[in-house]
Write an enzyme that holds these catalytic residues in place. Structure first.
Site, PDB file in Angstrom:
ATOM      1  N   GLY A 252      10.273  -6.126   2.220  1.00 30.17           N
ATOM      2  CA  GLY A 252       9.943  -4.800   3.577  1.00 30.17           C
ATOM      3  C   GLY A 252       8.165  -5.887   3.480  1.00 30.17           C
ATOM      4  O   GLY A 252       8.117  -6.848   3.097  1.00 30.17           O
TER       5      GLY A 252
ATOM      6  N   GLN B 124      -0.917  -6.018   5.862  1.00 28.01           N
ATOM      7  CA  GLN B 124       0.099  -7.292   5.646  1.00 28.01           C
ATOM      8  C   GLN B 124      -0.485  -8.643   6.527  1.00 28.01           C
ATOM      9  O   GLN B 124      -0.061  -9.572   6.414  1.00 28.01           O
ATOM     10  CB  GLN B 124       1.182  -7.423   4.623  1.00 28.01           C
ATOM     11  CG  GLN B 124       1.516  -7.365   3.528  1.00 28.01           C
ATOM     12  CD  GLN B 124       2.637  -7.062   3.045  1.00 28.01           C
ATOM     13  OE1 GLN B 124       3.316  -6.055   2.729  1.00 28.01           O
ATOM     14  NE2 GLN B 124       2.929  -8.333   1.513  1.00 28.01           N
TER      15      GLN B 124
ATOM     16  N   CYS C  72       6.254 -10.122  -3.806  1.00 26.84           N
ATOM     17  CA  CYS C  72       5.132  -9.204  -2.254  1.00 26.84           C
ATOM     18  C   CYS C  72       5.225 -10.782  -1.527  1.00 26.84           C
ATOM     19  O   CYS C  72       5.481 -12.160  -2.001  1.00 26.84           O
ATOM     20  CB  CYS C  72       4.824  -8.908  -3.255  1.00 26.84           C
ATOM     21  SG  CYS C  72       3.446  -8.832  -1.511  1.00 26.84           S
ATOM     22  N   LEU C  73       5.714 -10.655  -0.102  1.00 24.43           N
ATOM     23  CA  LEU C  73       4.706 -11.734   0.421  1.00 24.43           C
ATOM     24  C   LEU C  73       3.835 -12.505   0.263  1.00 24.43           C
ATOM     25  O   LEU C  73       3.529 -13.605   1.343  1.00 24.43           O
ATOM     26  CB  LEU C  73       6.110 -11.574   2.051  1.00 24.43           C
ATOM     27  CG  LEU C  73       7.304 -11.143   2.144  1.00 24.43           C
ATOM     28  CD1 LEU C  73       7.430 -10.948   4.178  1.00 24.43           C
ATOM     29  CD2 LEU C  73       8.239 -12.911   2.333  1.00 24.43           C
TER      30      LEU C  73
ATOM     31  N   HIS D  34       6.016  -0.012  -3.670  1.00 22.43           N
ATOM     32  CA  HIS D  34       5.895  -1.107  -3.239  1.00 22.43           C
ATOM     33  C   HIS D  34       5.043  -1.508  -2.017  1.00 22.43           C
ATOM     34  O   HIS D  34       3.179  -1.253  -2.175  1.00 22.43           O
ATOM     35  CB  HIS D  34       6.631  -2.421  -3.532  1.00 22.43           C
ATOM     36  CG  HIS D  34       6.127  -3.927  -3.419  1.00 22.43           C
ATOM     37  ND1 HIS D  34       6.027  -4.775  -4.355  1.00 22.43           N
ATOM     38  CD2 HIS D  34       5.206  -4.146  -1.742  1.00 22.43           C
ATOM     39  CE1 HIS D  34       4.871  -5.299  -3.658  1.00 22.43           C
ATOM     40  NE2 HIS D  34       4.934  -5.410  -2.397  1.00 22.43           N
ATOM     41  N   GLU D  35       5.347  -0.431  -1.214  1.00 21.27           N
ATOM     42  CA  GLU D  35       4.429  -1.088   0.249  1.00 21.27           C
ATOM     43  C   GLU D  35       4.140   0.549   0.791  1.00 21.27           C
ATOM     44  O   GLU D  35       2.971  -0.216   0.867  1.00 21.27           O
ATOM     45  CB  GLU D  35       5.941  -1.004   1.030  1.00 21.27           C
ATOM     46  CG  GLU D  35       6.865  -1.785   1.161  1.00 21.27           C
ATOM     47  CD  GLU D  35       6.581  -3.253   1.137  1.00 21.27           C
ATOM     48  OE1 GLU D  35       5.133  -3.285   1.535  1.00 21.27           O
ATOM     49  OE2 GLU D  35       7.608  -4.027   0.626  1.00 21.27           O
TER      50      GLU D  35
ATOM     51  N   HIS E  52       0.974  -1.155  -0.389  1.00 18.91           N
ATOM     52  CA  HIS E  52       0.050  -1.657   0.181  1.00 18.91           C
ATOM     53  C   HIS E  52      -0.945  -0.819   1.070  1.00 18.91           C
ATOM     54  O   HIS E  52      -2.009  -0.946   1.929  1.00 18.91           O
ATOM     55  CB  HIS E  52       0.367  -2.946   0.776  1.00 18.91           C
ATOM     56  CG  HIS E  52       1.530  -3.523   0.605  1.00 18.91           C
ATOM     57  ND1 HIS E  52       0.223  -4.832  -0.015  1.00 18.91           N
ATOM     58  CD2 HIS E  52       2.574  -4.661  -0.012  1.00 18.91           C
ATOM     59  CE1 HIS E  52       1.022  -5.593  -0.755  1.00 18.91           C
ATOM     60  NE2 HIS E  52       1.910  -5.399  -0.587  1.00 18.91           N
TER      61      HIS E  52
HETATM   62 CO    CO Z   1       4.260  -6.550  -0.884  1.00 16.25          CO
END
Ligand code: CO
Length: 168
Positions: free
Chosen positions: A46, A51, A91-92, A133-134, A137
């Site tokens: 995701g 991000q 997480c990226l 999670h997204e 953000h």
């Molecule tokens: Co993340």
């Protein structure tokens, strides 16, 4: 499609709240395409717009990147959730760091799709976790915020170490 730079933990943009998308413009469509390209290249499940430095309520999710069947969510919102469960999460924006996070095991969420239609989705397992999670953000929240202080500090120490090495 353009691969965008993924902002890492410590970048102030990740701590700013995102605005609602008012109109699914060409720019939004391009942003979504670029976010998909970026997510798949990074092998993430995701990616949320902040991000990649864009403070708009847009996220893309694909819990099975092999299939390339993305869920594109504009202005997503969790409207109900069931029991909570702890699972490993990453997480990226925090590469190679993982921790147990407690979240709803199943949810109902609402969002607008790329055609501007209002949608409702019931999700469980990894998909439910990814959606929560997204959305976090978009609200300037990062998964390590859920951890006990000592654990969060350990992760921040590790990040500092990597920053010193130029590996962040
Ligand atoms: Co993340």
């Amino acid at each position: 499609m353009v691969k965008l730079e993924i902002k890492k933990y410590g970048d102030s943009v990740l701590r700013k709240k995102s605005d609602l998308v008012q109109k699914i413009s060409k720019d939004i469509k391009r942003l979504v395409e670029d976010m998909l390209e970026t997510m798949y290249a990074a092998r993430g499940l995701g990616l949320a717009a902040p991000q990649v430095g864009v403070l708009l309520r847009v996220c893309v999710i694909d819990v099975d990147p092999g299939k390339k069947s993305p869920l594109i969510m504009i202005n997503p919102k969790v409207i109900s959730g069931g029991d909570k469960i702890s699972e490993q999460e990453g997480c990226l924006s925090l590469p190679e760091l993982f921790a147990l996070v407690k979240r709803f095991s199943n949810i109902v969420a609402e969002y607008t799709d790329l055609e501007g239609k209002n949608k409702k989705i019931e999700a469980d397992g990894l998909l439910a976790r990814a959606i929560q999670h997204e959305i976090d953000h978009l609200d300037a929240k990062i998964f390590i915020d859920y951890l006990p202080d000592w654990k969060k500090k350990n992760i921040e120490k590790e990040i500092k170490r990597r920053k010193k090495k130029g590996d962040w």
